[in-house]
Scaffold this active site. Structure first.
Site, PDB file in Angstrom:
ATOM      1  N   GLY A 290      16.348   5.434  -8.818  1.00 16.95           N
ATOM      2  CA  GLY A 290      16.016   4.783  -7.481  1.00 16.95           C
ATOM      3  C   GLY A 290      14.999   4.222  -7.003  1.00 16.95           C
ATOM      4  CG  ASN A 291      14.556   2.195  -3.791  1.00 19.21           C
ATOM      5  OD1 ASN A 291      14.428   1.315  -3.695  1.00 19.21           O
ATOM      6  ND2 ASN A 291      15.163   2.916  -2.870  1.00 19.21           N
ATOM      7  CB  SER A 292       9.782   5.650  -5.746  1.00 18.68           C
ATOM      8  OG  SER A 292      10.561   6.521  -5.135  1.00 18.68           O
TER       9      SER A 292
ATOM     10  CG  ASP B 217      21.681   4.651  -3.541  1.00 19.58           C
ATOM     11  OD1 ASP B 217      21.743   3.389  -3.419  1.00 19.58           O
ATOM     12  OD2 ASP B 217      20.581   5.339  -3.119  1.00 19.58           O
ATOM     13  NE  ARG B 218      24.267   4.002   2.372  1.00 19.50           N
ATOM     14  CZ  ARG B 218      24.490   3.512   3.492  1.00 19.50           C
ATOM     15  NH1 ARG B 218      23.760   2.502   3.412  1.00 19.50           N
ATOM     16  NH2 ARG B 218      25.022   3.599   4.947  1.00 19.50           N
TER      17      ARG B 218
ATOM     18  CG  ASP C 156      19.715   9.925  -1.308  1.00 18.61           C
ATOM     19  OD1 ASP C 156      18.794  10.887  -1.899  1.00 18.61           O
ATOM     20  OD2 ASP C 156      20.171   9.087  -2.188  1.00 18.61           O
TER      21      ASP C 156
ATOM     22  CB  THR D 201      11.724   4.960  -1.451  1.00 20.08           C
ATOM     23  OG1 THR D 201      11.267   5.898  -2.266  1.00 20.08           O
ATOM     24  CG2 THR D 201      11.045   4.293  -1.121  1.00 20.08           C
TER      25      THR D 201
END
Length: 229
Positions: free
Chosen positions: A8-10, A83-84, A103, A106
């Site tokens: 993911g982003n983080s 991811d979506r 979801d 972030t």
């Protein structure tokens, strides 16, 4: 045993599967790398919202990087986050259609499929933690605040509690209205919450979503990998 990796982003999320059975999960920051784990997997399937953290995975001969084109979902557009898309095929596979997946990461993303399993759109807004950090970063006097564990009061009497009330209550009130509008458009559809903050949201408002599924994206990787075999 094979390994599904959701970047993911983080944070990154690992899931070990035996066939189609999820047997173990790990969740940790993007900066962490367990050098032993990839060697223990017969195959690795990786999905990432960014290309920044893929370099090390590309060096592994038994790793496969998923692209949006690998996800069996019709009606998408080129910049749709993988991811979506994975969340939607997972929700359709596990819970049926129509489906709306929220979801909580972030960013908070809302993504929907119709009764035929076709992508039909969605929405994106800043995640709960992102909103809290933005208030600290972009204002002179507002402090750093964490998400509350209990449901925040409606009328707060401290600055910290007021920030928590505003971010949490107003964001989730907007999501509730969005879900209500979607349910009117797709009667009988199922709403699914996933992502890092979804468990906390479920504790706050257990009836807001039909299903809370922490590992939905990992299951989406499994569905996509299964379809490619």
């Amino acid at each position: 045993m094979w390994l599904a990796v959701n970047i993911g982003n983080s944070r990154q999320h690992w899931g070990w599967f035996t066939g189609t059975k999820l047997v173990r999960t790990l969740d940790f920051p993007l900066t962490h790398w367990d050098a032993q784990a990839p060697d223990a997997a017969e195959q690795i399937v990786v999905a990432s919202v960014t290309t920044t953290h893929l370099e090390r995975w590309r060096t592994l001969p038994h790793a496969r990087i998923l692209n949006l084109a690998d996800v069996p979902l019709s009606g998408t557009y080129p910049t749709l986050g993988i991811d979506r898309a994975l969340n939607l095929i997972a929700a359709a596979d596990a819970y049926g259609c129509p489906a709306l997946v929220t979801d909580f990461g972030t960013a908070i993303t809302l993504s929907a499929v119709d009764e035929f399993g076709r992508f039909c759109g969605g929405a994106i807004l800043p995640g709960l933690g992102t909103q809290l950090r933005a208030l600290e970063h972009f204002t002179a006097a507002l402090p750093a605040v964490d998400l509350p564990e209990p449901w925040p009061p409606l009328l707060a009497r401290t600055t910290q509690a007021a920030i928590q009330s505003g971010v949490v209550r107003v964001t989730l009130a907007g999501l509730a209205q969005f879900l209500e509008s979607w349910k009117r458009q797709y009667p009988g559809g199922i709403s699914v919450a996933t992502g890092g903050d979804s468990e906390r949201v479920h504790r706050w408002l257990p009836d807001l979503f039909d299903v809370q599924d922490t590992h939905l994206t990992l299951w989406g990787i499994c569905v996509a990998a299964r379809g490619a075999d």
